[in-house]
Scaffold this active site. Structure first.
Site, PDB file in Angstrom:
ATOM      1  N   GLY A  45      44.349  50.056  52.194  1.00 62.85           N
ATOM      2  CA  GLY A  45      45.377  49.063  52.507  1.00 62.85           C
ATOM      3  C   GLY A  45      45.600  48.857  53.993  1.00 62.85           C
ATOM      4  O   GLY A  45      46.210  47.868  54.379  1.00 62.85           O
ATOM      5  N   CYS A 254      42.804  27.384  26.871  1.00 65.81           N
ATOM      6  CA  CYS A 254      41.739  26.651  27.556  1.00 65.81           C
ATOM      7  C   CYS A 254      41.187  25.601  26.610  1.00 65.81           C
ATOM      8  O   CYS A 254      40.861  25.897  25.464  1.00 65.81           O
ATOM      9  CB  CYS A 254      40.629  27.610  27.990  1.00 65.81           C
ATOM     10  SG  CYS A 254      39.131  26.770  28.531  1.00 65.81           S
ATOM     11  N   CYS A 279      39.839  27.177  31.757  1.00 66.61           N
ATOM     12  CA  CYS A 279      39.688  28.463  32.437  1.00 66.61           C
ATOM     13  C   CYS A 279      39.279  28.228  33.879  1.00 66.61           C
ATOM     14  O   CYS A 279      38.400  27.419  34.162  1.00 66.61           O
ATOM     15  CB  CYS A 279      38.573  29.289  31.806  1.00 66.61           C
ATOM     16  SG  CYS A 279      38.963  29.961  30.210  1.00 66.61           S
ATOM     17  N   CYS A 285      34.489  31.431  30.750  1.00 69.18           N
ATOM     18  CA  CYS A 285      34.589  30.306  29.832  1.00 69.18           C
ATOM     19  C   CYS A 285      33.234  30.044  29.155  1.00 69.18           C
ATOM     20  O   CYS A 285      33.148  29.910  27.943  1.00 69.18           O
ATOM     21  CB  CYS A 285      35.046  29.073  30.612  1.00 69.18           C
ATOM     22  SG  CYS A 285      35.734  27.762  29.610  1.00 69.18           S
TER      23      CYS A 285
END
Lengths: 295, 240
Positions: A45, A254, A279, A285
């Site tokens: 981080g 979707c 999607c 997809c």
């Protein structure tokens, strides 16, 4: 040491571009980036400054991500690039072609096959696995930048573990909108220490970063920062006990594959405001559609 | 003065460095996991060192081993001052590092970005190395220590921290104070040194290799640090 002709032959054997080093960057730059990546992984981080190079494309097109990818890439890697979840947008296609040209690596659109996934603004829907590396393109790596313009100040705030202003910002969201209105680039706390910008991901993807089996690397080319999340590391989206973090939901599926668990893009299809929800992750997809067709 | 012959570096400078780096990256991101590397460069010492001769133990059991050399060639250059411990600090190694890496060699551990430790039993105290600054915790030393990893003998270390999952490794050859000293190093997180252990025993295998073990500063040998509850701390902050 190899003779120049021999190393040229080796580069070509590995599929690289004539006259360029493997994966475009010179070895010294790669070492600078590699050392930055190692320190970034050691302090999850934390944003490590690095000597970012000019790349053959403008800032904002993923120069940070490309430099990280070039530094970690080997001849046997399989490379996937997505832009907002899609494999076939200009940015994704160009970067994929760039590496297939300068490194001769195999490219793919399938999340499962890829060993390096460079991404702009999405994490694939298919769960990532151990051994994969996700490289994020980051425009503004500093999560506190919109609250505090001075780099010296934000650096001190990180050093002192002082993130009050971020909580005030989230609180002001609640005061103004009744909820935390931040819906992308939603700040996270990594390994209980550093507040980090997850790059402009929709907050829908934030939970995927927590305890992720894949290594996550973040490159910001213009801002010259690299940061990282090692596998199996705690990544917590900031919130309040009475306003817990939650992700977007849709009451639609979707319209291509019928998925109800994926991040949906809204597409306006005509002048009268007709909308289509599909999607955002094109590979997910297509894979669902292929599985349906094969039944 | 003894004549020192320049010895070759990595067989494949570009792809070899990449594979070594990738192994180090894997080791650092999955502490406790032993990562094998097959890119072993020649040692800085002349091959003709007679067995039991003037330089006993060099190459395999002492000095700048081939595994340590591999990491130096892959990671170091003119930007990274190197400190060598007494086991590694000899004319051949100095020449080798100057020739291939161009790194400045420093006398004091405090000035080093990378420290190569050929004899772990004589490892300097960890606080002698740079642990970074609060604003720049990345400006800390990386210790590259030669040890015997993964048994059969050795002290048992349990790795807890980012990337470590039920990771246990046997490390042989560390001084008795290491565990305590490492805990102190970890307690200073995000400041602190990072360590990489290198085991070269595989260099004489039919398929020569060495192993790397990562020990970044976020790793503790005691049970996992509990992530702080952010909300709670924030409330305390507000009520102050």
């Amino acid at each position: 040491m190899l003779k120049p002709e021999a190393s040229q032959a080796a580069a070509e054997a590995a599929g690289g571009l004539k006259g360029y080093n493997f994966a475009y960057l010179d070895e010294r730059t790669k070492r600078i980036i590699r050392r930055a990546i190692l320190k970034a992984v050691a302090v999850p981080g934390y944003q490590v400054p690095f000597g970012s190079r000019e790349m053959p494309m403008p800032y904002g097109w993923g120069t940070g991500g490309i430099q990280v990818s070039a530094a970690i890439m080997g001849a046997d890697d399989v490379f996937k690039v997505i832009d907002q979840g899609s494999d076939d947008t200009t940015n994704a296609v160009s970067i994929r072609q760039f590496f297939s040209k300068v490194a001769g690596v195999k490219t793919t659109t399938h999340t499962g096959e890829a060993s390096i996934i460079q991404t702009r603004h999405r994490i694939p829907e298919q769960p990532l696995r151990e051994g994969q590396v996700v490289v994020y393109q980051v425009p503004i790596p500093e999560p506190l930048r919109w609250l505090e313009p001075s780099e010296a100040e934000t650096r001190t705030l990180h050093a002192l573990d002082e993130y009050g202003i971020m909580h005030v910002k989230l609180y002001e969201d609640i005061a103004g909108h009744g909820e935390i209105a931040t819906s992308y680039d939603y700040p996270v706390l990594v390994n209980g220490r550093y507040v980090m910008s997850p790059s402009p991901l929709p907050k829908f993807d934030n939970p995927k970063m927590d305890q992720c089996p894949a290594l996550q690397l973040f490159g910001a080319g213009r801002e010259k920062r690299i940061y990282a999340i090692p596998p199996y590391t705690s990544v917590k989206s900031l919130d309040f006990e009475d306003y817990p973090f939650h992700v977007q939901r849709w009451d639609k599926a979707c319209e291509i594959c019928g998925a109800t668990d994926s991040y949906l893009d809204e597409i306006i299809t005509d002048d009268s405001g007709t909308r289509l929800y599909v999607c955002s992750d094109t590979d997910y997809c297509a894979a669902r559609l292929a599985a349906k067709d094969s039944i | 003065m003894r004549e020192i012959r320049t010895r070759p570096g990595l067989t494949e400078p570009v792809h070899g460095s990449q594979r070594i780096f990738k192994a180090v990256l894997e080791a650092v991101s999955r502490p406790g996991k032993l990562v094998k590397v097959f890119d072993l460069p020649p040692s800085p010492y002349a091959e003709a060192a007679p067995a039991g001769g003037k330089t006993p133990g060099r190459g395999l059991t002492g000095g700048m081993s081939r595994g340590l050399t591999a990491l130096a060639l892959a990671l170091c250059d003119q930007d990274t001052p190197i400190w060598l411990d007494s086991a590694c600090d000899d004319a051949e190694t100095r020449h080798h590092l100057r020739f291939h890496c161009g790194s400045p060699l420093v006398k004091e551990p405090a000035g080093a970005v990378f420290a190569f430790v050929g004899d772990a039993t004589r490892l300097p105290r960890l606080h002698e190395f740079s642990r970074g600054m609060p604003e720049y915790p990345d400006c800390s030393a990386t210790l590259i220590i030669r040890a015997v990893l993964g048994g059969p003998a050795g002290e048992r270390f349990e790795f807890n921290g980012p990337g470590a999952r039920d990771a246990v490794c046997l490390i042989q050859g560390l001084p008795v104070w290491f565990r305590k000293s490492w805990q102190d190093n970890h307690a200073g997180y995000p400041l602190g040194v990072d360590a990489l252990f290198v085991d070269d025993r595989g260099a004489v295998d039919p398929l020569p290799h060495f192993k790397i073990l990562g020990l970044p500063r976020g790793v503790s040998f005691e049970s996992a640090r509990r992530p702080r509850s952010y909300n709670r701390e924030n409330l305390q902050c507000m009520s102050r």
